[in-house]
Design an enzyme around this catalytic site. Structure first.
Site, PDB file in Angstrom:
ATOM      1  N   SER A 148      27.883  46.687 -92.690  1.00 14.60           N
ATOM      2  CA  SER A 148      29.172  46.217 -92.182  1.00 14.60           C
ATOM      3  C   SER A 148      30.152  47.384 -92.066  1.00 14.60           C
ATOM      4  O   SER A 148      29.854  48.377 -91.407  1.00 14.60           O
ATOM      5  CB  SER A 148      29.702  45.109 -93.096  1.00 14.60           C
ATOM      6  OG  SER A 148      30.802  44.446 -92.544  1.00 14.60           O
ATOM      7  N   ARG A 218      40.613  34.773 -97.330  1.00 15.66           N
ATOM      8  CA  ARG A 218      39.223  34.773 -97.764  1.00 15.66           C
ATOM      9  C   ARG A 218      38.447  33.622 -97.140  1.00 15.66           C
ATOM     10  O   ARG A 218      37.268  33.790 -96.759  1.00 15.66           O
ATOM     11  CB  ARG A 218      39.157  34.658 -99.292  1.00 15.66           C
ATOM     12  CG  ARG A 218      37.742  34.656 -99.850  1.00 15.66           C
ATOM     13  CD  ARG A 218      36.985  35.893 -99.440  1.00 15.66           C
ATOM     14  NE  ARG A 218      35.687  35.988-100.101  1.00 15.66           N
ATOM     15  CZ  ARG A 218      34.773  36.896 -99.808  1.00 15.66           C
ATOM     16  NH1 ARG A 218      35.020  37.788 -98.874  1.00 15.66           N
ATOM     17  NH2 ARG A 218      33.628  36.922-100.457  1.00 15.66           N
ATOM     18  N   ASP A 329      23.685  36.913 -87.244  1.00 16.87           N
ATOM     19  CA  ASP A 329      24.951  37.581 -87.564  1.00 16.87           C
ATOM     20  C   ASP A 329      25.799  37.620 -86.295  1.00 16.87           C
ATOM     21  O   ASP A 329      25.615  38.460 -85.431  1.00 16.87           O
ATOM     22  CB  ASP A 329      24.676  38.990 -88.076  1.00 16.87           C
ATOM     23  CG  ASP A 329      25.940  39.741 -88.479  1.00 16.87           C
ATOM     24  OD1 ASP A 329      27.048  39.195 -88.291  1.00 16.87           O
ATOM     25  OD2 ASP A 329      25.816  40.869 -88.976  1.00 16.87           O
ATOM     26  N   HIS A 362      26.030  37.128 -91.338  1.00 14.95           N
ATOM     27  CA  HIS A 362      26.391  38.495 -91.702  1.00 14.95           C
ATOM     28  C   HIS A 362      26.027  38.816 -93.145  1.00 14.95           C
ATOM     29  O   HIS A 362      25.708  39.959 -93.486  1.00 14.95           O
ATOM     30  CB  HIS A 362      27.896  38.699 -91.477  1.00 14.95           C
ATOM     31  CG  HIS A 362      28.339  40.116 -91.646  1.00 14.95           C
ATOM     32  ND1 HIS A 362      27.762  41.161 -90.947  1.00 14.95           N
ATOM     33  CD2 HIS A 362      29.312  40.682 -92.432  1.00 14.95           C
ATOM     34  CE1 HIS A 362      28.357  42.300 -91.285  1.00 14.95           C
ATOM     35  NE2 HIS A 362      29.280  42.030 -92.194  1.00 14.95           N
ATOM     36  N   ASP A 363      26.055  37.824 -94.018  1.00 19.35           N
ATOM     37  CA  ASP A 363      25.724  38.028 -95.430  1.00 19.35           C
ATOM     38  C   ASP A 363      24.279  38.443 -95.649  1.00 19.35           C
ATOM     39  O   ASP A 363      23.904  38.825 -96.765  1.00 19.35           O
ATOM     40  CB  ASP A 363      26.009  36.761 -96.234  1.00 19.35           C
ATOM     41  CG  ASP A 363      27.454  36.687 -96.715  1.00 19.35           C
ATOM     42  OD1 ASP A 363      28.203  37.659 -96.501  1.00 19.35           O
ATOM     43  OD2 ASP A 363      27.828  35.655 -97.301  1.00 19.35           O
TER      44      ASP A 363
END
Length: 389
Positions: A148, A218, A329, A362-363
């Site tokens: 990232s 968040r 992602d 994305h994680d």
């Protein structure tokens, strides 16, 4: 288990920043894992993403659940094997995990930086990391690696210090942010700056924290890190097992057709999950740091000074590259990694690329996908043959 301890280096000399400002009298917090060989040729720098830190691997003595954020990747016998490599994790300037940031004292004023902390960029972080390596007497990196935002730093290393990097491992990253990504960052920032407890960034003096804004920021970010498939699999449209009637504490709600039809209650499991993540984040992350780091994400664009020509921008790179992306992602999509691959191939650079079919969004770059971990392990095994020769 790898037992680690953070270290700190102080730098008195001013660091020139991309903005034209500078910062002096700053500290960088870092950790190291493994042993530097006699040739000082086996160093690997790990660059962190938005809400991570120098604590990349291992645990702290006497602290339960203190594993580093990439502990599945780095350690003895792991893909980045600390029996072979000397691995360094650095907390970036402006962060809130040890290195000098907005909550620290400005040596020129004697007051907390707060909103006056200078704007920092990916290039500034790389320049600061290079100073740290100089202090550790490490001239050349066997590899620089990041996911990232960390991947952006790895790219920048190959452009700012091409002679100092042999390999760059860039995971789930991009050559710049799309307009959609910048938009997500801006909405999150607005949630913070419009929180009444923000006080123009000087909330420290008021003894408060803009928790509401941090929670929302968040929650927005977390939505973008997960794929739709993962959200549906984990939560779907399921209601919480028990929804409490707020007007009558300790009394089960009486939903109509399965819903409370309330503007206040948390009914769906995904709502409960997001609020939990937001609450947890607001307890440990600094609001000014969030603004600084998301701006650094927005600003990164090595092709900008080359009229958008990414191939020209990457012509300075001399390292060999491993690029990895994940099919689900959507924040840093495989198409963005393929842009980097093409630009590097245009310059006849040596590039390996893997696009992994993983459901985690994305994680995925933080998780235990065997194909992903085995690929990284194989690549670093190849690097080891070079540095041990």
């Amino acid at each position: 288990m790898l037992i680690v301890e953070p270290q700190t280096l102080y730098f008195e000399d001013a660091l020139p920043l991309q903005s034209g400002a500078s910062i002096r009298g700053y500290s960088l917090t870092y950790e190291t894992y493994g042993t530097l060989n006699e040739q000082r040729s086996n160093a690997v720098l790990i660059c962190h993403a938005l809400n991570a830190s120098h604590h990349v691997a291992g645990v702290y003595a006497g602290q339960a659940k203190s594993e580093g954020w990439w502990d599945n990747m780095i350690g003895p016998g792991k893909p980045v094997d600390t029996d072979k490599y000397f691995v360094i994790g650095v907390n970036n300037l402006g962060s809130c995990f040890g290195s000098t940031g907005p909550m620290h004292i400005n040596p020129d004023t004697g007051k907390v930086y707060g909103a006056d902390f200078p704007v920092v960029t990916v290039e500034d972080w790389v320049a600061a990391q290079a100073r740290l390596l100089d202090a550790l007497n490490i001239q050349t990196l066997a590899a620089v690696m990041g996911g990232s935002l960390g991947g952006m730093q790895a790219i920048s290393w190959t452009l700012q210090y091409p002679q100092r990097v042999r390999h760059a491992v860039v995971v789930a990253s991009a050559p710049n942010l799309t307009a959609e990504n910048i938009a997500f960052n801006e909405v999150a920032r607005r949630a913070i700056v419009t929180d009444p407890d923000f006080h123009g960034g000087n909330f420290y003096a008021h003894g408060v924290i803009p928790r509401r804004g941090l929670r929302i920021a968040r929650m927005i970010g977390h939505i973008t890190y997960l794929s739709d498939d993962v959200m549906n699999e984990k939560f779907g449209r399921q209601l919480r097992e028990r929804v409490i009637d707020q007007s009558e504490p300790n009394t089960p709600a009486k939903p109509v057709g399965g819903y409370r039809y309330s503007t206040q209650d948390i009914e769906f499991q995904i709502e409960s999950y997001l609020r939990y993540q937001g609450d947890k984040f607001s307890e440990y992350f600094d609001a000014n740091t969030y603004l600084l780091i998301t701006r650094a994400l927005d600003y990164f664009d090595p092709a900008r000074v080359h009229d958008g020509n990414l191939s020209l921008a990457l012509s300075a790179a001399q390292a060999r590259f491993l690029l990895i992306s994940f099919t689900t992602d959507w924040r840093f999509s495989p198409a963005r990694s393929r842009e980097l691959v093409k630009a590097l191939l245009d310059n006849r650079r040596e590039v390996s690329y893997a696009e992994i079919d993983a459901p985690h969004g994305h994680d995925a770059f933080l998780l235990d996908d065997p194909r992903y971990l085995n690929l990284v392990q194989s690549y670093f095994a190849g690097i080891a043959k070079e540095v041990m020769a």
